[in-house]
Design a protein around this motif. Sequence first.
Motif, PDB file in Angstrom:
ATOM      1  N   SER A  72      56.357  55.304 -16.332  1.00 30.32           N
ATOM      2  CA  SER A  72      54.945  54.939 -16.418  1.00 30.32           C
ATOM      3  C   SER A  72      54.359  55.248 -17.790  1.00 30.32           C
ATOM      4  N   SER A 100      54.159  50.748 -13.853  1.00 29.23           N
ATOM      5  CA  SER A 100      54.813  50.557 -15.144  1.00 29.23           C
ATOM      6  C   SER A 100      54.425  49.220 -15.740  1.00 29.23           C
ATOM      7  N   SER A 101      54.270  49.203 -17.058  1.00 26.53           N
ATOM      8  CA  SER A 101      54.021  47.932 -17.751  1.00 26.53           C
ATOM      9  C   SER A 101      55.343  47.263 -18.145  1.00 26.53           C
ATOM     10  N   ASP A 102      56.465  47.955 -17.921  1.00 26.61           N
ATOM     11  CA  ASP A 102      57.791  47.419 -18.231  1.00 26.61           C
ATOM     12  C   ASP A 102      58.253  46.526 -17.080  1.00 26.61           C
ATOM     13  N   GLN A 106      59.277  47.101 -12.696  1.00 21.77           N
ATOM     14  CA  GLN A 106      58.300  46.640 -11.715  1.00 21.77           C
ATOM     15  C   GLN A 106      58.994  46.056 -10.495  1.00 21.77           C
TER      16      GLN A 106
END
Length: 157
Positions: A72, A100-102, A106
């Motif tokens: 995160s 998470s932005s990854d 996700q």
Amino acid sequence: MSVPGPMPVTRITHRLKAPRAAVYQAFLDPVAVMQWMVPADMTGEVHVFEPREGGAFRISLTYHADTGAGKSSAHTDTYHGRFVSLTENERIAQLLEFESSDPAMQGEMTLTVTLADRDGGTDLTVVHDRLPPGLSPSDNESGWRLSLEQLASLVER
């Protein structure tokens, strides 16, 4: 058109020298969860924990050192989800996902814990299904094995 392969799964069975009720409770008590689930190199925080069918949870695990390994942030794994079903002393099913932005981290995962009597103790089976592509099944299994050793220390007292 290509068909996606099967989603990675972690499946672990662990024998505990404790009754099913004690093991079941350790999954539904946020204080106990923080005692057994948090790796030694991390600290944990429960933001939300509603141990009932449909109840939400949100938990953060923070590395003591800024390892850059967090899902995160650089040093934190935060995940949230809900309890899908609870069968007292037998089964816990959850849906969860990392915050998470990854894109590789996700996606909604399923976690199913089943408990069965065995030789005066409990056989616990964990199935962690639909792991996101960025989560190594072997790393996930290693983490679960460490947590289950800590769970044993807690419930076998």
